[in-house]
Design a protein around this motif. Structure first.
Motif, PDB file in Angstrom:
ATOM      1  N   PHE A   4       0.828  -1.195   0.000  1.00 24.15           N
ATOM      2  CA  PHE A   4       0.000   0.000   0.000  1.00 24.15           C
ATOM      3  C   PHE A   4       0.864   1.247   0.000  1.00 24.15           C
ATOM      4  N   ILE A   5       0.380   2.269  -0.709  1.00 21.90           N
ATOM      5  CA  ILE A   5       1.115   3.511  -0.848  1.00 21.90           C
ATOM      6  C   ILE A   5       0.265   4.649  -0.359  1.00 21.90           C
ATOM      7  N   THR A   6       0.894   5.779  -0.088  1.00 19.71           N
ATOM      8  CA  THR A   6       0.173   6.912   0.489  1.00 19.71           C
ATOM      9  C   THR A   6      -0.128   8.006  -0.507  1.00 19.71           C
ATOM     10  N   THR A   7       0.576   8.062  -1.621  1.00 16.96           N
ATOM     11  CA  THR A   7       0.323   9.144  -2.572  1.00 16.96           C
ATOM     12  C   THR A   7      -0.868   8.827  -3.443  1.00 16.96           C
ATOM     13  N   LEU A   8      -1.681   9.862  -3.723  1.00 14.62           N
ATOM     14  CA  LEU A   8      -2.861   9.694  -4.557  1.00 14.62           C
ATOM     15  C   LEU A   8      -2.669  10.284  -5.935  1.00 14.62           C
ATOM     16  N   ALA A   9      -1.599  11.006  -6.147  1.00 15.40           N
ATOM     17  CA  ALA A   9      -1.378  11.644  -7.444  1.00 15.40           C
ATOM     18  C   ALA A   9      -0.887  10.618  -8.445  1.00 15.40           C
ATOM     19  N   LEU A  10      -1.177  10.859  -9.711  1.00 12.98           N
ATOM     20  CA  LEU A  10      -0.690  10.004 -10.781  1.00 12.98           C
ATOM     21  C   LEU A  10       0.766  10.334 -11.047  1.00 12.98           C
ATOM     22  N   THR A  11       1.638   9.304 -11.028  1.00 13.25           N
ATOM     23  CA  THR A  11       3.041   9.540 -11.358  1.00 13.25           C
ATOM     24  C   THR A  11       3.475   8.548 -12.414  1.00 13.25           C
ATOM     25  N   ILE A  12       4.366   8.965 -13.239  1.00  8.15           N
ATOM     26  CA  ILE A  12       4.869   8.111 -14.294  1.00  8.15           C
ATOM     27  C   ILE A  12       6.387   8.147 -14.254  1.00  8.15           C
ATOM     28  N   CYS A  13       7.004   6.990 -14.221  1.00  8.44           N
ATOM     29  CA  CYS A  13       8.467   6.973 -14.227  1.00  8.44           C
ATOM     30  C   CYS A  13       8.948   5.844 -15.122  1.00  8.44           C
ATOM     31  N   LEU A  14      10.038   6.098 -15.793  1.00  4.92           N
ATOM     32  CA  LEU A  14      10.637   5.119 -16.671  1.00  4.92           C
ATOM     33  C   LEU A  14      11.526   4.208 -15.834  1.00  4.92           C
ATOM     34  N   LEU A  15      11.258   2.896 -15.894  1.00  2.00           N
ATOM     35  CA  LEU A  15      11.982   1.973 -15.034  1.00  2.00           C
ATOM     36  C   LEU A  15      13.241   1.430 -15.695  1.00  2.00           C
ATOM     37  N   ALA A  20      15.678  -5.160 -25.692  1.00  2.73           N
ATOM     38  CA  ALA A  20      16.248  -4.133 -26.563  1.00  2.73           C
ATOM     39  C   ALA A  20      15.175  -3.328 -27.263  1.00  2.73           C
ATOM     40  N   SER A  21      13.941  -3.862 -27.358  1.00  4.66           N
ATOM     41  CA  SER A  21      12.915  -3.173 -28.133  1.00  4.66           C
ATOM     42  C   SER A  21      11.628  -2.960 -27.354  1.00  4.66           C
ATOM     43  N   SER A  22      11.622  -3.162 -26.075  1.00  2.02           N
ATOM     44  CA  SER A  22      10.429  -2.903 -25.272  1.00  2.02           C
ATOM     45  C   SER A  22      10.817  -2.088 -24.051  1.00  2.02           C
ATOM     46  N   GLN A  23       9.830  -1.494 -23.413  1.00  5.06           N
ATOM     47  CA  GLN A  23      10.101  -0.588 -22.309  1.00  5.06           C
ATOM     48  C   GLN A  23       9.068  -0.778 -21.206  1.00  5.06           C
ATOM     49  N   TRP A  24       9.538  -0.794 -19.980  1.00  9.47           N
ATOM     50  CA  TRP A  24       8.646  -0.877 -18.823  1.00  9.47           C
ATOM     51  C   TRP A  24       8.277   0.529 -18.357  1.00  9.47           C
ATOM     52  N   TYR A  25       7.010   0.722 -18.081  1.00  7.95           N
ATOM     53  CA  TYR A  25       6.524   1.974 -17.514  1.00  7.95           C
ATOM     54  C   TYR A  25       5.699   1.659 -16.278  1.00  7.95           C
ATOM     55  N   GLU A  26       5.918   2.425 -15.239  1.00  5.53           N
ATOM     56  CA  GLU A  26       5.114   2.275 -14.025  1.00  5.53           C
ATOM     57  C   GLU A  26       4.245   3.520 -13.857  1.00  5.53           C
ATOM     58  N   THR A  27       2.955   3.324 -13.727  1.00  3.76           N
ATOM     59  CA  THR A  27       2.022   4.443 -13.630  1.00  3.76           C
ATOM     60  C   THR A  27       1.033   4.230 -12.502  1.00  3.76           C
ATOM     61  N   GLN A  28       0.482   5.312 -12.022  1.00  2.00           N
ATOM     62  CA  GLN A  28      -0.599   5.260 -11.048  1.00  2.00           C
ATOM     63  C   GLN A  28      -1.856   5.875 -11.647  1.00  2.00           C
ATOM     64  N   GLY A  29      -3.001   5.294 -11.360  1.00  2.00           N
ATOM     65  CA  GLY A  29      -4.281   5.814 -11.799  1.00  2.00           C
ATOM     66  C   GLY A  29      -5.280   5.721 -10.671  1.00  2.00           C
ATOM     67  N   HIS A  30      -6.347   6.480 -10.773  1.00  2.00           N
ATOM     68  CA  HIS A  30      -7.335   6.481  -9.698  1.00  2.00           C
ATOM     69  C   HIS A  30      -8.744   6.466 -10.262  1.00  2.00           C
ATOM     70  N   ALA A  31      -9.690   6.079  -9.430  1.00  2.00           N
ATOM     71  CA  ALA A  31     -11.113   6.107  -9.781  1.00  2.00           C
ATOM     72  C   ALA A  31     -11.905   6.191  -8.486  1.00  2.00           C
ATOM     73  N   ARG A  32     -13.100   6.733  -8.580  1.00  2.00           N
ATOM     74  CA  ARG A  32     -13.967   6.875  -7.410  1.00  2.00           C
ATOM     75  C   ARG A  32     -14.915   5.683  -7.299  1.00  2.00           C
ATOM     76  N   THR A  33     -15.263   5.336  -6.077  1.00  2.00           N
ATOM     77  CA  THR A  33     -16.117   4.177  -5.806  1.00  2.00           C
ATOM     78  C   THR A  33     -17.489   4.596  -5.317  1.00  2.00           C
ATOM     79  N   ASN A  34     -17.946   5.798  -5.737  1.00  2.00           N
ATOM     80  CA  ASN A  34     -19.207   6.328  -5.210  1.00  2.00           C
ATOM     81  C   ASN A  34     -20.378   5.393  -5.472  1.00  2.00           C
ATOM     82  N   ASP A  35     -20.608   5.069  -6.745  1.00  2.00           N
ATOM     83  CA  ASP A  35     -21.788   4.283  -7.114  1.00  2.00           C
ATOM     84  C   ASP A  35     -21.424   2.988  -7.835  1.00  2.00           C
ATOM     85  N   ILE A  36     -20.173   2.564  -7.756  1.00  2.00           N
ATOM     86  CA  ILE A  36     -19.756   1.352  -8.452  1.00  2.00           C
ATOM     87  C   ILE A  36     -19.007   0.441  -7.498  1.00  2.00           C
TER      88      ILE A  36
END
Length: 390
Positions: A4-15, A20-36
């Motif tokens: 578990f992490i504490t930051t809620l902001a979306l961050t993108i960093c190149l890992l 030789a021809s592919s790239q790993w990306y780590e990203t954060q995303g969010h969504a609200r659980t109001n009615d779903i």
């Protein structure tokens, strides 16, 4: 088990490179659980995170939802003709109130372009909205919704967006709506550049609330109609302008409705928790969440521009700094402001690309000092010119 992490902001960093021809990306995303459900919210958060990773890597996708759902059962899926996502790994997950934030790691192949500007935050000024039909605010006396909605948007942007650093001017309205109604594009451009200069903002956001009326007829989806609770609309249009040249960058209209659960004669405090926790307030907040995603998508790969506020020898000072994501050693190109007049006699502002490049040597929260690596003195570079990172 997820870490578990504490930051809620979306961050993108190149890992780093996976092959030789592919790239790993780590990203954060969010969504609200109001009615779903939590499961659906988790999927939506993954969609949001993957979309950002695809934009940064240079790949594109017509339906991120299809990609996310497909990757749950497939090892590989093609993204149009420009690339593919080899795998997605759900790394972290956190729940906070009605917000779920996930961290994914995606292996994207191939990477045709790199969005260098994503490392920097763009300064965005949010102005007070304009209520086009003020009489629609009579029920509930929600006349200050034009101010409250923008205050909420600014707060959510600073909480959720990695690509913008927002400020706001909410006490007074601008002339935008009057000028927009008159199709006075030149005057809007002047207003935009004036606000940009006075607030050190790269982008200016205007908006107009066009509809907060009640639906006149009941539908089957509103079973509570018999109880005297009516659907109320919320329609708003946003306009995002480039503060440097006054050009319209993006425009979008949003519309939805939700039950108005307050009695007709009560005055509703649009800044209070009761309003924002009501079904109508949650609906408005969900629209603002969509606005934030669209702002990020339209701004994230735009060039990061800093205005030159001081020139001395081979050093310049620009009006963006540590708060915007700058680091020591970052390199910028310089653009020299120039003006020209068309054959019709209309004046235009433009920029000439300077042969000089500078590297950041000193930082404060709001400014940066940069110098030419070889010690060369600047030629025609002066105050009000731009330092740009593409």
């Amino acid at each position: 088990m997820y870490k578990f992490i504490t930051t809620l902001a979306l961050t993108i960093c190149l890992l780093g490179s996976f092959t030789a021809s592919s790239q790993w990306y780590e990203t954060q995303g969010h969504a609200r659980t109001n009615d779903i459900s939590v499961e659906l919210a988790r999927t939506k958060a993954m969609e949001n995170a993957l979309k950002k990773a695809l934009l940064v890597s240079g790949a594109s996708v017509s339906s991120v939802q299809q990609v996310v759902n497909g990757l749950l059962t497939q090892d590989q899926i093609s993204i149009r003709s420009s690339g593919s996502v080899n795998s997605i790994e759900l790394v972290d997950e956190i729940h906070s109130d009605n917000l779920i934030t996930v961290t994914i790691r995606a292996d994207i192949f191939p990477q045709e372009k790199k969005c260098f500007a994503v490392n920097f935050k763009k300064s965005l000024l949010i102005t007070r909205s304009h209520l086009l039909q003020r009489e629609q605010a009579n029920i509930g006396e929600i006349y200050r919704i034009d101010k409250a909605a923008m205050r909420k948007l600014a707060a959510q942007l600073n909480q959720q967006s990695t690509f913008t650093k927002s400020s706001s001017i909410l006490n007074n309205k601008t002339e935008f709506s009057r000028l927009n109604n008159s199709l006075a594009s030149d005057e809007i451009s002047l207003l935009t550049r004036s606000l940009s200069d006075s607030t050190d903002s790269q982008y200016i956001m205007f908006s107009e609330i066009s509809n907060i009326s009640f639906d006149k007829q009941a539908t089957n989806s509103w079973s509570f109609w018999q109880q005297g609770i009516y659907p109320r609309n919320f329609g708003i249009t946003f306009y995002l302008y480039n503060g440097v040249n006054g050009e319209l960058l993006w425009q979008q209209h949003y519309q939805n409705s939700a039950p108005w659960t307050f009695t007709k004669r009560i005055k509703v405090d649009v800044d209070g928790n009761a309003f924002w926790q009501s079904e109508y307030g949650v609906m408005v907040e969900n629209i603002l969440d969509e606005v934030i995603k669209d702002i990020d998508e339209n701004i994230m790969c735009e060039p990061s521009r800093g205005k030159i506020i001081q020139v001395e020898g081979n050093k310049i000072m620009i009006n963006i700094g540590r708060d915007h994501g700058l680091k020591i050693g970052d390199e910028f190109s310089l653009l020299h402001l120039t003006n020209f007049t068309s054959n019709s006699g209309k004046a235009y502002a433009g920029y000439n690309v300077s042969p000089y490049k500078v590297k950041v040597t000193k930082l404060s929260r709001q400014t940066a000092t940069a110098s030419t690596p070889d010690g060369r003195l600047f030629g025609n570079i002066q105050v009000e010119d731009l330092a740009v990172r593409y």
